[in-house]
Scaffold this motif. Structure first.
Motif, PDB file in Angstrom:
ATOM      1  N   UNK A 167     -19.653  33.952 -63.393  1.00  0.00           N
ATOM      2  CA  UNK A 167     -19.105  33.207 -62.264  1.00  0.00           C
ATOM      3  C   UNK A 167     -20.187  32.241 -61.776  1.00  0.00           C
ATOM      4  N   UNK A 168     -19.940  30.921 -61.901  1.00  0.00           N
ATOM      5  CA  UNK A 168     -20.885  29.913 -61.415  1.00  0.00           C
ATOM      6  C   UNK A 168     -20.388  29.360 -60.090  1.00  0.00           C
ATOM      7  N   UNK A 169     -21.296  29.192 -59.161  1.00  0.00           N
ATOM      8  CA  UNK A 169     -20.976  28.568 -57.872  1.00  0.00           C
ATOM      9  C   UNK A 169     -21.841  27.322 -57.743  1.00  0.00           C
ATOM     10  N   UNK A 194     -31.325  47.960 -71.264  1.00  0.00           N
ATOM     11  CA  UNK A 194     -31.472  48.175 -69.823  1.00  0.00           C
ATOM     12  C   UNK A 194     -31.449  46.881 -69.031  1.00  0.00           C
ATOM     13  N   UNK A 195     -31.165  45.739 -69.672  1.00  0.00           N
ATOM     14  CA  UNK A 195     -31.265  44.476 -68.954  1.00  0.00           C
ATOM     15  C   UNK A 195     -30.104  43.548 -69.308  1.00  0.00           C
ATOM     16  N   UNK A 196     -29.878  42.636 -68.392  1.00  0.00           N
ATOM     17  CA  UNK A 196     -28.935  41.548 -68.593  1.00  0.00           C
ATOM     18  C   UNK A 196     -29.723  40.252 -68.410  1.00  0.00           C
ATOM     19  N   UNK A 197     -29.488  39.291 -69.283  1.00  0.00           N
ATOM     20  CA  UNK A 197     -30.223  38.025 -69.115  1.00  0.00           C
ATOM     21  C   UNK A 197     -29.278  36.847 -69.283  1.00  0.00           C
ATOM     22  N   UNK A 198     -29.660  35.761 -68.584  1.00  0.00           N
ATOM     23  CA  UNK A 198     -28.934  34.499 -68.671  1.00  0.00           C
ATOM     24  C   UNK A 198     -29.972  33.399 -68.908  1.00  0.00           C
ATOM     25  N   UNK A 199     -29.699  32.565 -69.906  1.00  0.00           N
ATOM     26  CA  UNK A 199     -30.570  31.427 -70.197  1.00  0.00           C
ATOM     27  C   UNK A 199     -29.739  30.163 -70.018  1.00  0.00           C
ATOM     28  N   UNK A 221     -26.596  28.898 -59.809  1.00  0.00           N
ATOM     29  CA  UNK A 221     -26.192  30.059 -59.010  1.00  0.00           C
ATOM     30  C   UNK A 221     -25.053  30.755 -59.753  1.00  0.00           C
ATOM     31  N   UNK A 222     -25.283  32.002 -60.171  1.00  0.00           N
ATOM     32  CA  UNK A 222     -24.284  32.678 -61.003  1.00  0.00           C
ATOM     33  C   UNK A 222     -24.273  34.179 -60.739  1.00  0.00           C
ATOM     34  N   UNK A 223     -23.144  34.786 -61.048  1.00  0.00           N
ATOM     35  CA  UNK A 223     -22.985  36.244 -61.029  1.00  0.00           C
ATOM     36  C   UNK A 223     -22.444  36.665 -62.390  1.00  0.00           C
ATOM     37  N   UNK A 224     -23.073  37.683 -62.953  1.00  0.00           N
ATOM     38  CA  UNK A 224     -22.581  38.257 -64.204  1.00  0.00           C
ATOM     39  C   UNK A 224     -21.714  39.459 -63.854  1.00  0.00           C
ATOM     40  N   UNK A 225     -20.508  39.505 -64.440  1.00  0.00           N
ATOM     41  CA  UNK A 225     -19.535  40.533 -64.070  1.00  0.00           C
ATOM     42  C   UNK A 225     -19.137  41.346 -65.302  1.00  0.00           C
ATOM     43  N   UNK A 226     -19.105  42.713 -65.132  1.00  0.00           N
ATOM     44  CA  UNK A 226     -18.726  43.613 -66.223  1.00  0.00           C
ATOM     45  C   UNK A 226     -17.902  44.775 -65.629  1.00  0.00           C
ATOM     46  N   UNK A 227     -16.781  45.120 -66.308  1.00  0.00           N
ATOM     47  CA  UNK A 227     -15.911  46.167 -65.761  1.00  0.00           C
ATOM     48  C   UNK A 227     -15.562  47.187 -66.837  1.00  0.00           C
ATOM     49  N   UNK A 238     -28.761  34.486 -60.652  1.00  0.00           N
ATOM     50  CA  UNK A 238     -29.165  33.147 -60.181  1.00  0.00           C
ATOM     51  C   UNK A 238     -30.591  32.851 -60.645  1.00  0.00           C
ATOM     52  N   UNK A 239     -30.824  31.577 -61.026  1.00  0.00           N
ATOM     53  CA  UNK A 239     -32.152  31.152 -61.471  1.00  0.00           C
ATOM     54  C   UNK A 239     -32.444  29.785 -60.861  1.00  0.00           C
TER      55      UNK A 239
END
Length: 793
Positions: A167-169, A194-199, A221-227, A238-239
């Protein structure tokens, strides 16, 4: 291509924090082309390009020394990951002599990295990407987070089962996309044990620029979502990375990064800076002050200041618009660790290559000339080691360095302070390409004209610089003269050194050359060292200081003048006294002096001799001589013209004593005595007459006065108008150039006036006698004051 063993020293690698760091030796790649392939554990070699590099966490660039540098994140696309602690990556280095990469040699190089001290959140700001990695066991989105995130929660109902979405804002709104779709936009997202990364790439459509403490920051600005069935996981990915913050002065460069970045620290009141490190290349600088670096920080900024030229960076020579200058480059990184209530610990790493703008460095020419050794010594600098002298021109004559050395010029390099160098040139004053000019009384000005040609930088850009150096030394000895006389001549022996080169001899205002010497009756002889002049006593140019009826004191002067400026340096004179029984001297001012010798039988009384005017008697006399002195305008002297000469004539005669007889004729026992006296003057030469003020009380002060030359028509009209007479005033004694009529002429009271009066009447019975001539201040010839030039002829 085939696999080969790596040449020694070709590759260096290290593992700094969580980044693979590999450097290739440029010396082993000279004249060759290379490519990098990334070895995928499953798909095999993949050629690296720009898009792949930014999406997968790779950087290929050069260090400041020109060595190729490859960096890779341990979370890169093709890195093998063992439990988030051990990482490995294999690259193929392909080298070919052809741009098409045919016949390439392939070197396989594996790299390993061990990294277990992960922070809860780690952010890397690389040259071409931004990367954030987050532990998955941290609390999810905080209950105290911003309203923007709370408004995003309803979107989570659409998250696919067991599938990551992003999700990008941004200012344009919210965007929710799958990971595969994000990859198409240049993003890379994945999760490890054990980690989540965004490049993310810089300046994407989903990014935004904001200013934090004066520094522009690129933010995603972002949120990573997993269900899963029992869990919905929302992770803030966010970076934000700085895109500028570099400033320069003439001596330093400064890199500024914000201490606190609001989008990364939600609750600023809980922010606590734990550690700040700086580094150059892949090395941490533990004590920056030892290298003259300055690392400082406060509540708003972290600032790194590097002196231009400092160790760790590289100064490079450059040419811009024909001007020499330098560019300084250094590869820096900053590592900032902080804590806050939401994230526990964040490690924030920024890698920055900094290059200054072109900085002009005008070279200087240092004159170390040694006059006592007659040697130009010229230092030319300061230059960096990447500058080389390739040619010079001396006096506009070009030389290669080999030719210059062969000619006798000495050229060599010399080291200066702060790791710069210069070029020394030594040239003798006596070299034929050095300009020489005689100046002052006894000095020579030596001038060295130099044009340098240099090769600048790896590009070997030509650079040209010219210089002119002068040195004046007293190395000329003025000539000396020796005078002596015999019974009939005066002699001057003058040293010939420098004659005609630096100076000439002048007789009055005439150059004393061989023609003048012969015309005047002088004899000139030279030997290896001297010019010897023989001047007859009665030759032109002899000055008679004292004349009596039996003795003449004569002097002969020549002036030593500079060839170029005509400045008189000194006078050479010889003066002697002569015994002479009979002579005639015709002075330039019209004075005639005669020593008449008795040559009659029987002898006569010389005291009774006279000139045509019987009142003109001898000034001195004895039994055998009579001495007369008179002016050409007196004593009955006549004048006539013959060719280009004026001839003045008088006669010395004897008044006979008569004895009265018984009847005429008269009886005398005295012999006849007549002596004709002639003086010749060239018609165009000067007859200098004295000028006197008729009224001394009204005479103008010294240095002033006015004379207006004009036709003499008006003057003669009041006498008679029968004669055709023209008068002119000459500029000098040559009577070659004349003043225009009605032109004001400034003369000092005792300065000679060169006046020419010409009779144009063709009648043979008419002669011209100049009776009265005077000067007035106005055109009215009767005005006063009045200065007489001639009176009564």
């Amino acid at each position: 291509s085939a696999l080969y063993v790596l040449p020694p020293g070709f590759v260096e690698s290290s593992c700094r924090s969580r980044i693979f760091w590999m450097k290739l030796n440029k010396l082993l790649l000279q004249g060759k082309f290379f490519q990098l392939e990334i070895n995928d554990p499953y798909a095999g070699p993949i050629l690296m390009d720009e898009k792949l590099a930014s999406r997968c966490g790779y950087v290929l660039s050069e260090d400041v020394w020109g060595n190729p540098v490859f960096r890779a994140s341990v979370l890169g696309c093709h890195v093998a990951n063992e439990a988030d602690e051990l990482f490995s990556l294999t690259v193929n280095i392909k080298v070919s002599s052809f741009s098409s990469m045919r016949a390439a040699v392939t070197y396989t190089y594996p790299m390993y990295c061990s990294y277990s001290s992960w922070a809860s959140r780690e952010i890397v700001c690389e040259e071409n990407y931004m990367e954030v990695s987050v532990k998955t066991d941290v609390p999810a989105v905080s209950n105290d987070y911003t309203v923007a995130w709370m408004s995003a929660l309803p979107e989570t109902q659409n998250v696919a089962y067991q599938l990551w979405q992003l999700m990008f804002v941004s200012p344009s709104g919210r965007k929710r996309i799958t990971v595969s779709d994000a990859a198409k936009l240049g993003y890379s997202f994945n999760n490890t044990l054990s980690r989540v990364y965004l490049r993310a790439p810089y300046h994407s459509n989903e990014s935004d620029i904001s200013v934090v403490s004066g520094v522009n920051m690129n933010m995603v600005t972002s949120t990573s979502m997993y269900r899963q069935r029992w869990l919905l996981l929302l992770i803030d990915t966010t970076v934000a990375c700085p895109v500028d913050g570099i400033s320069f002065t003439d001596t330093t460069l400064t890199w500024t990064v914000p201490s606190v970045i609001p989008t990364l620290v939600v609750q600023e009141s809980t922010f606590l800076s734990k550690n700040i490190l700086m580094g150059v290349d892949d090395r941490v600088i533990v004590n920056p002050e030892e290298k003259n670096y300055l690392l400082e920080h406060n509540e708003t900024h972290i600032r790194i200041t590097i002196p231009i030229g400092a160790e760790g960076g590289k100064l490079k020579s450059s040419i811009s618009g024909g001007v020499y200058g330098v560019i300084y480059s250094i590869d820096l990184f900053l590592e900032h660790t902080w804590t806050d209530v939401d994230w526990q610990t964040t490690k924030y790493t920024v890698i920055k290559s900094v290059t200054t703008p072109f900085m002009p460095q005008i070279p200087t020419v240092i004159n170390n000339t040694l006059p006592e050794e007659r040697l130009f010594n010229v230092a030319f600098g300061h230059f960096l080691p990447d500058v080389f002298l390739v040619a010079i021109a001396i006096g506009n004559v070009p030389f290669t360095l080999r030719e210059a050395q062969h000619h006798g010029f000495k050229i060599y390099e010399t080291p200066f302070s702060n790791r710069t160098k210069g070029f020394i040139l030594e040239v003798s004053f006596d070299d034929p390409y050095v300009l020489k000019e005689y100046v002052n009384r006894n000095e020579t000005k030596y001038t060295l004209l130099v044009n340098y040609t240099l090769s600048v930088g790896a590009e070997m850009t030509p650079y040209y610089h010219s210089a002119e150096l002068e040195c004046v030394i007293a190395d000329i000895e003025l000539p000396e003269a020796v005078g002596y006389c015999d019974e009939e001549n005066l002699y001057l022996a003058i040293s010939t050194f420098g004659l005609h080169q630096y100076w000439n001899l002048y007789l009055g205002n005439k150059l004393l050359n061989r023609h003048v010497a012969l015309t005047n009756g002088y004899l000139a002889a030279t030997n290896s060292t001297h010019l010897i002049l023989q001047i007859p006593l009665f030759a032109v140019g002899v000055i008679y200081e004292e004349v009596s009826f039996q003795k003449i004191k004569a002097r002969f002067d020549v002036a030593l003048r500079k060839v170029r400026t005509m400045e008189t340096l000194q006078m050479f004179s010889v003066s002697c006294s002569f015994n002479s029984s009979a002579f005639i001297i015709c002075h330039p001012d019209g004075t005639i002096m005669i020593s008449a010798q008795m040559k009659t039988v029987p002898a006569i009384d010389m005291s009774k001799t006279k000139l045509r005017d019987s009142s003109c008697k001898p000034r001195e006399y004895n039994e055998g001589h009579a001495f007369f002195k008179f002016h050409v305008t007196t004593c009955g002297t006549s004048v006539r013209f013959e060719g280009d000469h004026i001839i003045y004539e008088n006669e010395i005669s004897y008044e006979k004593e008569t004895l009265p007889g018984q009847s005429i004729p008269t009886i005398t026992r005295d012999p006849d005595y007549r002596l004709t006296v002639l003086c010749y003057y060239r018609a165009k030469e000067t007859l200098v007459l004295g000028a006197f003020a008729s009224d001394p009380s009204t005479s103008p002060p010294f240095g002033s006065g006015m004379m207006v030359p004009r036709s003499n028509t008006a003057v003669y009209r009041r006498i008679r108008q029968a004669l055709n007479i023209v008068s002119r005033v000459s500029k000098d004694e040559s009577f070659m150039e004349f003043y225009e009529p009605n032109m004001a002429i400034l003369k000092r009271p005792m300065e000679p006036v060169f006046l020419e009066v010409e009779l144009k009447d063709e009648s043979p019975d008419v002669e011209l006698y100049l009776e009265n001539c005077w000067v007035t201040r106005s055109l009215d010839f009767n005005s006063t004051p009045r200065w007489n030039i001639t009176v009564d002829g």
